[in-house]
Design a protein around this motif. Structure first.
Motif, PDB file in Angstrom:
ATOM      1  N   UNK A 171     -18.912  32.758-136.153  1.00 38.75           N
ATOM      2  CA  UNK A 171     -18.006  31.700-135.550  1.00 38.75           C
ATOM      3  C   UNK A 171     -18.795  30.480-135.206  1.00 38.75           C
ATOM      4  N   UNK A 172     -18.175  29.487-135.616  1.00 34.23           N
ATOM      5  CA  UNK A 172     -19.019  27.964-135.366  1.00 34.23           C
ATOM      6  C   UNK A 172     -18.963  27.587-133.901  1.00 34.23           C
ATOM      7  N   UNK A 173     -18.021  27.985-133.133  1.00 38.56           N
ATOM      8  CA  UNK A 173     -17.688  27.413-131.737  1.00 38.56           C
ATOM      9  C   UNK A 173     -18.621  28.064-130.766  1.00 38.56           C
ATOM     10  N   UNK A 174     -19.302  29.015-131.217  1.00 38.71           N
ATOM     11  CA  UNK A 174     -20.123  29.770-130.126  1.00 38.71           C
ATOM     12  C   UNK A 174     -21.778  29.729-130.700  1.00 38.71           C
ATOM     13  N   UNK A 175     -22.675  29.886-129.647  1.00 37.69           N
ATOM     14  CA  UNK A 175     -23.976  29.926-130.061  1.00 37.69           C
ATOM     15  C   UNK A 175     -24.289  30.705-131.099  1.00 37.69           C
ATOM     16  N   UNK A 176     -25.132  30.300-132.302  1.00 33.65           N
ATOM     17  CA  UNK A 176     -25.602  31.068-133.394  1.00 33.65           C
ATOM     18  C   UNK A 176     -26.536  32.173-132.909  1.00 33.65           C
ATOM     19  N   UNK A 177     -27.235  32.050-131.691  1.00 36.67           N
ATOM     20  CA  UNK A 177     -28.070  32.983-131.266  1.00 36.67           C
ATOM     21  C   UNK A 177     -27.449  34.297-130.686  1.00 36.67           C
ATOM     22  N   UNK A 178     -26.257  34.281-130.548  1.00 35.17           N
ATOM     23  CA  UNK A 178     -25.369  35.291-130.021  1.00 35.17           C
ATOM     24  C   UNK A 178     -25.022  36.109-131.042  1.00 35.17           C
ATOM     25  N   UNK A 193     -14.060  27.988-137.606  1.00 38.13           N
ATOM     26  CA  UNK A 193     -13.915  26.984-136.546  1.00 38.13           C
ATOM     27  C   UNK A 193     -14.929  25.896-136.430  1.00 38.13           C
ATOM     28  N   UNK A 194     -14.891  25.233-137.616  1.00 42.87           N
ATOM     29  CA  UNK A 194     -15.766  24.194-137.602  1.00 42.87           C
ATOM     30  C   UNK A 194     -15.148  22.830-136.951  1.00 42.87           C
ATOM     31  N   UNK A 195     -14.015  22.974-136.686  1.00 45.55           N
ATOM     32  CA  UNK A 195     -13.301  21.952-135.916  1.00 45.55           C
ATOM     33  C   UNK A 195     -13.866  21.835-134.409  1.00 45.55           C
ATOM     34  N   UNK A 196     -13.849  23.135-133.773  1.00 42.76           N
ATOM     35  CA  UNK A 196     -14.345  23.168-132.389  1.00 42.76           C
ATOM     36  C   UNK A 196     -15.924  22.937-132.578  1.00 42.76           C
ATOM     37  N   UNK A 197     -16.718  23.483-133.634  1.00 47.66           N
ATOM     38  CA  UNK A 197     -18.120  23.251-133.654  1.00 47.66           C
ATOM     39  C   UNK A 197     -18.459  21.818-133.354  1.00 47.66           C
ATOM     40  N   UNK A 248     -24.891  17.252-134.281  1.00 46.00           N
ATOM     41  CA  UNK A 248     -24.190  17.432-135.733  1.00 46.00           C
ATOM     42  C   UNK A 248     -25.199  18.199-136.626  1.00 46.00           C
ATOM     43  N   UNK A 249     -26.604  17.664-136.477  1.00 43.97           N
ATOM     44  CA  UNK A 249     -27.313  18.365-137.539  1.00 43.97           C
ATOM     45  C   UNK A 249     -27.642  19.773-137.147  1.00 43.97           C
ATOM     46  N   UNK A 250     -27.184  20.279-136.226  1.00 46.40           N
ATOM     47  CA  UNK A 250     -27.222  21.727-136.060  1.00 46.40           C
ATOM     48  C   UNK A 250     -26.227  22.507-136.856  1.00 46.40           C
ATOM     49  N   UNK A 251     -24.982  21.963-136.910  1.00 47.60           N
ATOM     50  CA  UNK A 251     -24.053  22.652-137.698  1.00 47.60           C
ATOM     51  C   UNK A 251     -24.548  22.805-139.165  1.00 47.60           C
ATOM     52  N   UNK A 295     -20.269  28.311-146.780  1.00 50.80           N
ATOM     53  CA  UNK A 295     -19.068  27.488-146.709  1.00 50.80           C
ATOM     54  C   UNK A 295     -18.808  27.306-145.282  1.00 50.80           C
ATOM     55  N   UNK A 296     -17.842  26.151-145.045  1.00 55.77           N
ATOM     56  CA  UNK A 296     -17.287  25.897-143.623  1.00 55.77           C
ATOM     57  C   UNK A 296     -15.874  25.861-143.737  1.00 55.77           C
ATOM     58  N   UNK A 297     -14.955  26.299-142.778  1.00 52.37           N
ATOM     59  CA  UNK A 297     -13.846  26.479-142.985  1.00 52.37           C
ATOM     60  C   UNK A 297     -13.185  26.263-141.614  1.00 52.37           C
TER      61      UNK A 297
END
Length: 961
Positions: free
Chosen positions: A439-446, A469-473, A480-483, A500-502
């Motif tokens: 899930x791109x909308x939440x912190x990757x550490x979770x 959920x790249x739009x929310x991210x 943006x470099x975090x994505x 991939x990003x969707x």
């Protein structure tokens, strides 16, 4: 002179441009034109074979004049009138001729100069595109054989006949060419980036006024537009390919070509996996065939990604609630209609209709809840679903329950561990493709799933990472470099084969797949992630994801399927060898075949019940009924009546007690006896060995069928009422018609009394101990209690010898007398002991007296006919036993009729129902048909079936190559 030459050259250029303008036919070959000119002109050149152009001068490359409409000059007609001054006509003629010459010369010079100037201006206005000709891949010129790139509205396939050779060639190669087109676009993207860097460096070195950043942004903008252009071309090709294939499949489905359609590769492969899922897990072979395993945290968008790949909203949805409670295997394949169906059902759900989609989601939810056992939250049992439709990528995906971090209220305590074990069981397959959803909308550490995937595939050789959920991210993330770091896997220890990003929608469950796809394309067109080159064009959209996953899936299948087929061949050889050595003379019958054989034997044995003779039924019924009621007849009817003083009282007592017995107990006892007799006969037929043909492997099954059938069988409720009337009428009859019946009654009475006398003597022997003979021969002694009983018995026998007509009960003074006599001999006794001993002693005395009287009545039939007038002999007890015997015979006959006419058929029906229920219960069959022989036959059948399907799949796979 030089002006005339230049005008001539200009005229030639104009003529050549006009000659090859749109709507005209010229001799200049289209292959010699520039890239842009070819894209403009080749719509009017149907036989052209495009090739990549060579470098040419700017004059030969293109001209903007080609886009201008040509105007044809119209000369006004000259009208000549009458001139009155004809004398000067030679002079006027010469002047006009000289004037015409200057006009022509001036027009030529001026027009040529004007044309040349205009041409130079327009040429300078057009940018030089020679540096960008590499952007167009070679595949664009190669696919011109099939399509026309000039006008989207006029695009048409060359091979539209489904039966033509070109159509076969197109159907086999177009999809590969489209994938090759996408790969070459990716390669040119890399070249564009390198060119952009070189371009910016050269500009910095030349110290131009325009900054490097602006030039790079401009170049990237042009590159993005080029990518989007060819992406639209690819989408248009896919859409037209889908429509064409749908048309071809529909024609094949209607039987236009009269050929038998073969199963598709993916359907054949899915059948192999279905068979493997039922195979014995101890071999662990089913985990070695590839499938796409979709894993991710709960609510990360796993189901949404799978729905986008399947192009339908087929899964139940819930806001924050766990919806995927068991693995769902989805097989995607091509078909003329977009439908879905379960493996164990023939119903097709039309995915283009909302009501069918709702019904499909409801059915999936019901199957999930059915698989989950009581006290659990998730289940490892797999639901198999096939989805067909035009344009679907062929593959097998397994949607697993989402990984959770905390067990919430309402969940089983072991839910987290169960989900981990299910996920590991699928991912530890070395040939499984792991589709890791983040899930791109939440912190990757979770994220939890990335650590789990890293354990299963540490080198990332079969993992594809998908950021949803790249739009929310992009909206929420400040950097943006975090994505980009997430996409490139720099924030995780996990390695992947591709990233991939969707975008799977706006969060509205009612959105259609088309709306989500349009929103996804629109987002990535305007996204900074593409404009700033953080993401590559082939790394975005679910369309590109499905293509990449399908390619990886089939690559893995081709690499592993033959190895699996070889392992099954070896397994089959080992099993067949083991069967030949252990069971050389037996057929290889699996569990279902053995059940059918046992079913036929059981039905034959039930039918044998109807072949039992009426005489046999009546004999066993009469004997069983007398054994059940004999104690009541002797103890409660005969003995009390025999204590009376005269025959009248005897008959009255007998009639009253028989009437009470018939009304309350006798019919029920008779039905119980008949039901027990039927059970005994049924059990005898079921368990009776059949000689050499008997197979003890069926014993457990037969016993279970017998018990369940007996449990379900219930005797007819109206049987007791009819029996009561019949028995009452039989017992009221006292008319013995002949001497034979009289003798039969005496014989029946003697047998009954002798059996009771024997039982009484045994009881007395156990009470007083062995007699002197047994004590000497077998070295046995009496106990102290037995000695007391023996002294009491002797004292009571002395009293009976003094009064043989003594009544059945002792008086209190008689008990006292016996006790005092025993005390005088030093034997202390209790009054209760005296009464118990008296009961057995008097019973033996009475039975012996009754047997003697029965012997006297053998010749009493004559007196009976005269009603015992003028005779001291009275044989009323013989008449009683005759009435009992006749009642037993009539009751046995009635019960036999009920058995043969009704109850046997009902039992046979119950047996059939039980067998049908057992046939549908796989667990019951596994429990009842067990043993090494059964398991070996089951393994042989499964291995052969798997090998045959694998061989057919491999053969079809080679043919497709």
């Amino acid at each position: 002179m030089w002006r005339v030459r230049r005008a001539a050259v200009a005229c030639e250029v104009c003529q050549s441009l006009v000659k090859h303008s749109p709507g005209t036919k010229g001799s200049l070959p289209l292959q010699k034109l520039h890239l842009v000119s070819r894209s403009i002109y080749h719509t009017h050149h149907p036989t052209l074979k495009l090739q990549r152009p060579q470098l040419r001068t700017s004059l030969q490359q293109f001209s903007s004049l080609t886009s201008l409409p040509l105007r044809r000059l119209k000369l006004s007609p000259v009208k000549y009138a009458y001139q009155p001054h004809r004398n000067f006509w030679p002079a006027r003629l010469a002047a006009r001729l000289l004037k015409l010459r200057y006009l022509i010369l001036g027009s030529a010079v001026g027009g040529g100069y004007t044309a040349k100037k205009t041409f130079d201006q327009w040429k300078d206005m057009i940018p030089d595109l020679s540096d960008y000709k590499w952007i167009v891949p070679d595949i664009v010129w190669e696919i011109d054989e099939y399509i026309d790139l000039g006008s989207p509205g006029e695009t048409a396939f060359r091979a539209t006949d489904p039966g033509s050779e070109s159509d076969k060639r197109y159907r086999k190669g177009l999809l590969g060419e489209l994938i090759l087109l996408q790969q070459q676009i990716q390669e040119h993207e890399e070249e564009a980036r390198r060119a952009a860097g070189q371009y910016s460096t050269s500009y910095a070195q030349q110290k131009r006024k325009v900054s490097d950043k602006e030039k790079i942004d401009q170049l990237q903008e042009e590159l993005l537009h080029t990518q989007l252009k060819y992406q639209r071309i690819l989408e248009r090709l896919e859409k037209e390919n889908k429509e064409l294939r749908k048309l071809v499949l529909q024609k094949d489905d209607k039987g236009i070509h009269h050929r038998k359609l073969k199963k598709s590769l993916i359907d054949m492969y899915s059948e192999v996996l279905d068979v493997l899922s039922d195979y014995d897990a101890s071999y662990n072979t089913q985990d070695h065939l590839p499938r796409v395993v979709v894993v991710g945290d709960q609510s990360a968008g796993k189901t949404s990604v799978l729905e986008m790949i399947a192009q339908a909203r087929i899964f139940p949805r819930g806001s924050g609630e766990m919806m995927t409670r068991s693995p769902v295997k989805v097989t995607l394949s091509e078909g003329p209609h977009h439908v879905a169906l379960f493996k164990d059902s023939s119903r097709e759900f039309d995915l283009t209709k909302e009501e069918d989609l709702a019904a499909l989601r409801h059915e999936i939810e019901l199957r999930m809840r059915k698989n989950v056992k009581e006290g659990c939250t998730v289940s490892p049992e797999t639901i198999s679903l096939n989805v067909k439709g035009p344009g679907l990528q062929r593959m097998v995906l397994v949607d697993l329950p989402g990984v959770i971090n905390t067990v919430t209220s309402g969940m089983a305590p072991d839910t987290k561990e169960t989900i981990f074990s299910i996920s590991k069981a699928y991912m530890q397959n070395p040939n499984a493709i792991i589709l890791c959803i983040q899930d791109g909308s939440v912190d990757a550490e979770r994220s939890i799933v990335t650590d789990l995937v890293s354990q299963m595939d540490p080198h990332g050789r079969r993992t594809i990472f998908v950021l949803t959920k790249v739009d929310l991210a992009e909206k929420n993330v400040t950097s943006p470099s975090r994505i980009q770091q997430i996409i490139e896997g720099k924030l995780f220890p996990m390695k992947a084969l591709g990233y991939f990003a969707v975008v799977t929608g706006k969060g509205n469950s009612s959105e259609s797949i088309e709306a989500i796809r349009d929103y996804e394309e629109e987002f990535f067109q305007n996204s900074k992630l593409l404009k700033t080159s953080m993401l590559k064009a082939h790394q975005v959209t679910t369309r590109n994801l499905s293509l990449a996953v399908s390619d990886c899936f089939w690559k893995m299948v081709r690499e592993s399927v033959e190895q699996q087929a070889d392992s099954f061949k070896a397994t089959r050889f080992n099993l067949e060898t083991e069967w030949k050595n252990n069971y050389p003379r037996l057929r290889e019958l699996d569990r279902n075949e053995l059940f059918e054989k046992a079913k036929n034997e059981i039905l034959d044995e039930v039918i044998s019940l109807s072949q039992v003779t009426p005489k046999h039924w009546e004999e066993i019924l009469q004997q069983s009924l007398w054994e059940r009621v004999s104690t009541h007849v002797i103890e409660n009817i005969y003995l009390p009546a025999a204590q009376t003083m005269n025959s009248g009282t005897f008959n009255t007592t007998v009639d009253i007690k028989l009437k009470q017995w018939t009304d309350k107990q006798l019919p029920n006892k008779a039905v119980e006896v008949a039901w027990e007799t039927l059970q005994e006969e049924f059990s005898r037929f079921m368990t009776e060995p059949k000689g050499k043909e008997h197979d003890d492997i069926f014993d457990k099954l037969k016993e279970a069928v017998k018990e369940e059938s007996i449990k379900r069988h219930k005797w007819n409720d109206f049987a007791e009422d009819s029996l009561r009337v019949i028995q009452h009428n039989a017992l009221e009859d006292r008319s013995i018609s002949d001497k034979q019946q009289w003798d039969a009654a005496i014989y029946f009475m003697e047998e009954a009394l002798q059996a009771r006398l024997k039982d009484t003597e045994n009881a007395i022997e156990n009470m007083v101990g062995p007699d002197w003979k047994k004590r000497w021969l077998y070295w046995k002694n009496r106990t102290q209690e037995q000695c007391v009983h023996n002294e009491t018995k002797n004292e009571l026998e002395k009293m009976l010898k003094c009064n043989e007509e003594h009544p059945a009960y002792l008086a209190s003074d008689e008990i006292t007398t016996v006790r005092k006599n025993l005390e005088s001999r030093g034997v202390e006794v209790d009054p209760s002991l005296i009464k118990d001993t008296w009961h057995q002693v008097y019973r033996r005395h009475f039975l012996k007296t009754a047997l003697n009287h029965c012997n006297l009545c053998r010749r009493g039939f004559y007196y009976y006919q005269r009603h015992f007038v003028d005779s001291e002999l009275e044989c009323n007890d013989v008449v009683l036993f005759w009435r009992i015997q006749r009642m037993l015979a009539i009751t046995a006959n009635t019960l036999r009729q009920q058995l043969t006419n009704t109850e046997v058929r009902r039992l046979e029906k119950n047996v059939k129902e039980v067998l049908e229920d057992f046939a549908e219960d796989s667990e019951k069959k596994v429990k009842l048909l067990t043993g090494k022989r059964v398991q070996l036959a089951e393994d042989l059948k499964k291995v052969r079936e798997i090998q045959e399907k694998l061989d057919a799949f491999i053969e079809a796979l080679h043919q497709e190559k």
